[in-house]
Design a protein around this motif. Structure first.
Motif, PDB file in Angstrom:
ATOM      1  N   GLY A  75     -41.644 -14.649  -5.681  1.00  0.00           N
ATOM      2  CA  GLY A  75     -42.256 -15.155  -4.462  1.00  0.00           C
ATOM      3  C   GLY A  75     -42.021 -14.259  -3.273  1.00  0.00           C
ATOM      4  N   ASP A  76     -42.677 -14.618  -2.181  1.00  0.00           N
ATOM      5  CA  ASP A  76     -42.511 -13.892  -0.936  1.00  0.00           C
ATOM      6  C   ASP A  76     -41.188 -14.274  -0.294  1.00  0.00           C
ATOM      7  N   TYR A  77     -40.654 -13.389   0.510  1.00  0.00           N
ATOM      8  CA  TYR A  77     -39.425 -13.671   1.243  1.00  0.00           C
ATOM      9  C   TYR A  77     -39.727 -14.675   2.350  1.00  0.00           C
ATOM     10  N   ASP A  78     -38.958 -15.745   2.410  1.00  0.00           N
ATOM     11  CA  ASP A  78     -39.173 -16.818   3.380  1.00  0.00           C
ATOM     12  C   ASP A  78     -38.093 -16.744   4.458  1.00  0.00           C
ATOM     13  N   GLU A  79     -38.502 -16.364   5.662  1.00  0.00           N
ATOM     14  CA  GLU A  79     -37.559 -16.272   6.781  1.00  0.00           C
ATOM     15  C   GLU A  79     -36.930 -17.631   7.093  1.00  0.00           C
ATOM     16  N   ASP A  80     -37.604 -18.710   6.720  1.00  0.00           N
ATOM     17  CA  ASP A  80     -37.086 -20.062   6.957  1.00  0.00           C
ATOM     18  C   ASP A  80     -36.227 -20.560   5.788  1.00  0.00           C
ATOM     19  N   GLY A  81     -35.867 -19.654   4.893  1.00  0.00           N
ATOM     20  CA  GLY A  81     -35.097 -20.042   3.715  1.00  0.00           C
ATOM     21  C   GLY A  81     -33.597 -20.132   3.938  1.00  0.00           C
ATOM     22  N   PHE A  82     -33.170 -20.026   5.196  1.00  0.00           N
ATOM     23  CA  PHE A  82     -31.739 -20.103   5.511  1.00  0.00           C
ATOM     24  C   PHE A  82     -31.396 -21.498   6.005  1.00  0.00           C
ATOM     25  N   HIS A  83     -30.276 -22.027   5.528  1.00  0.00           N
ATOM     26  CA  HIS A  83     -29.862 -23.382   5.893  1.00  0.00           C
ATOM     27  C   HIS A  83     -28.354 -23.394   6.136  1.00  0.00           C
ATOM     28  N   ALA A  84     -27.959 -24.050   7.210  1.00  0.00           N
ATOM     29  CA  ALA A  84     -26.531 -24.175   7.529  1.00  0.00           C
ATOM     30  C   ALA A  84     -26.023 -25.505   6.996  1.00  0.00           C
ATOM     31  N   MET A  85     -24.880 -25.450   6.325  1.00  0.00           N
ATOM     32  CA  MET A  85     -24.205 -26.668   5.856  1.00  0.00           C
ATOM     33  C   MET A  85     -22.821 -26.703   6.484  1.00  0.00           C
ATOM     34  N   ARG A  86     -22.394 -27.888   6.857  1.00  0.00           N
ATOM     35  CA  ARG A  86     -21.039 -28.020   7.392  1.00  0.00           C
ATOM     36  C   ARG A  86     -20.039 -27.667   6.291  1.00  0.00           C
ATOM     37  N   ARG A  87     -19.057 -26.905   6.655  1.00  0.00           N
ATOM     38  CA  ARG A  87     -18.038 -26.452   5.693  1.00  0.00           C
ATOM     39  C   ARG A  87     -17.344 -27.639   5.033  1.00  0.00           C
ATOM     40  N   GLU A  88     -17.187 -28.726   5.781  1.00  0.00           N
ATOM     41  CA  GLU A  88     -16.481 -29.910   5.258  1.00  0.00           C
ATOM     42  C   GLU A  88     -17.229 -30.584   4.103  1.00  0.00           C
ATOM     43  N   LEU A  89     -18.507 -30.252   3.907  1.00  0.00           N
ATOM     44  CA  LEU A  89     -19.270 -30.835   2.801  1.00  0.00           C
ATOM     45  C   LEU A  89     -18.868 -30.261   1.439  1.00  0.00           C
ATOM     46  N   PHE A  90     -18.165 -29.129   1.457  1.00  0.00           N
ATOM     47  CA  PHE A  90     -17.703 -28.530   0.209  1.00  0.00           C
ATOM     48  C   PHE A  90     -16.334 -29.094  -0.143  1.00  0.00           C
ATOM     49  N   PRO A  91     -16.069 -29.300  -1.428  1.00  0.00           N
ATOM     50  CA  PRO A  91     -14.778 -29.880  -1.832  1.00  0.00           C
ATOM     51  C   PRO A  91     -13.600 -29.033  -1.349  1.00  0.00           C
ATOM     52  N   GLU A  92     -12.534 -29.719  -0.993  1.00  0.00           N
ATOM     53  CA  GLU A  92     -11.317 -29.034  -0.558  1.00  0.00           C
ATOM     54  C   GLU A  92     -10.842 -28.125  -1.683  1.00  0.00           C
ATOM     55  N   GLY A  93     -10.504 -26.916  -1.360  1.00  0.00           N
ATOM     56  CA  GLY A  93     -10.025 -25.953  -2.346  1.00  0.00           C
ATOM     57  C   GLY A  93     -11.145 -25.177  -3.037  1.00  0.00           C
ATOM     58  N   PHE A  94     -12.394 -25.541  -2.766  1.00  0.00           N
ATOM     59  CA  PHE A  94     -13.525 -24.832  -3.362  1.00  0.00           C
ATOM     60  C   PHE A  94     -13.620 -23.448  -2.717  1.00  0.00           C
ATOM     61  N   VAL A  95     -13.547 -22.414  -3.524  1.00  0.00           N
ATOM     62  CA  VAL A  95     -13.552 -21.046  -3.010  1.00  0.00           C
ATOM     63  C   VAL A  95     -14.990 -20.570  -2.854  1.00  0.00           C
ATOM     64  N   LEU A  96     -15.354 -20.260  -1.625  1.00  0.00           N
ATOM     65  CA  LEU A  96     -16.690 -19.750  -1.321  1.00  0.00           C
ATOM     66  C   LEU A  96     -16.620 -18.250  -1.089  1.00  0.00           C
ATOM     67  N   GLU A  97     -17.622 -17.528  -1.601  1.00  0.00           N
ATOM     68  CA  GLU A  97     -17.701 -16.086  -1.386  1.00  0.00           C
ATOM     69  C   GLU A  97     -19.133 -15.725  -1.028  1.00  0.00           C
ATOM     70  N   VAL A  98     -19.309 -14.788  -0.113  1.00  0.00           N
ATOM     71  CA  VAL A  98     -20.639 -14.300   0.230  1.00  0.00           C
ATOM     72  C   VAL A  98     -21.281 -13.730  -1.037  1.00  0.00           C
ATOM     73  N   GLY A  99     -22.532 -14.098  -1.269  1.00  0.00           N
ATOM     74  CA  GLY A  99     -23.265 -13.649  -2.451  1.00  0.00           C
ATOM     75  C   GLY A  99     -23.198 -14.614  -3.619  1.00  0.00           C
ATOM     76  N   MET A 100     -22.304 -15.577  -3.540  1.00  0.00           N
ATOM     77  CA  MET A 100     -22.128 -16.553  -4.612  1.00  0.00           C
ATOM     78  C   MET A 100     -23.384 -17.408  -4.774  1.00  0.00           C
ATOM     79  N   LEU A 101     -23.773 -17.668  -6.027  1.00  0.00           N
ATOM     80  CA  LEU A 101     -24.896 -18.539  -6.324  1.00  0.00           C
ATOM     81  C   LEU A 101     -24.396 -19.973  -6.457  1.00  0.00           C
ATOM     82  N   LEU A 102     -25.041 -20.882  -5.739  1.00  0.00           N
ATOM     83  CA  LEU A 102     -24.698 -22.297  -5.814  1.00  0.00           C
ATOM     84  C   LEU A 102     -25.887 -23.093  -6.358  1.00  0.00           C
TER      85      LEU A 102
END
Length: 166
Positions: free
Chosen positions: A73-100
């Protein structure tokens, strides 16, 4: 299957490939003696590539160029979404580039997103596929074609373990 078989629906196809971008950069390729196998006609590979393989036989080679609308598909400039960090489980390790793999609470649909940025309060997710907007060129060589089993057709993908092709 005989060497005269041609790629069509419900056949398992094995092929070697090299994938390049318009820049000429090689971004993926099959390993020697480890071709990619898929069940033709079941959306196991991108549509633009699958269409261009129809009718090929074992031993055939082809250069296939796939536009974004038949790839990721085409690149969608509106494809970025912010989520509050607190929505992720405590201790869940997040890394840039990670697929969720996320579930949309409203539609109950699963979606994929890549972690684009991490701040103290937010995680910025990108729902674009990394190859969105890219024209892809595949150099392919067909190395195997065989009939799919009833189970493979039912489940919609090649079962490589049964045939020693893993």
């Amino acid at each position: 299957m005989s060497n005269s078989a041609v790629i069509s629906e419900n056949l398992v196809v094995g092929f070697n490939y090299t994938l390049t971008l318009d820049s000429g950069e090689v971004i993926d390729q099959s390993e020697p003696d480890l071709p990619l196998y898929y069940l033709h006609g079941h959306e196991n590979i991108i549509p633009g590539l699958e269409k261009q393989l129809i009718g090929l036989k074992v031993g055939a080679t082809r250069k296939v160029t796939v536009s974004p609308n038949e790839a990721y598909g085409d690149y969608d400039e509106d494809g970025f979404h912010a989520m509050r960090r607190e929505l992720f489980p405590e201790g869940f390790v997040l890394e840039v580039g990670m697929l969720l793999h996320l579930n949309d609470d409203e539609s109950n649909e699963e979606m994929e997103a890549f972690v684009h940025e991490i701040t103290d309060d937010e995680v910025i997710l990108d729902t674009n596929h990394p190859l969105a907007g890219e024209t892809l060129t595949f150099d392919v060589e067909i190395v195997d074609i065989r009939p799919a089993t009833a189970e493979e057709i039912e489940y919609g993908h090649a079962n490589l373990d049964e045939h020693g092709q893993d």
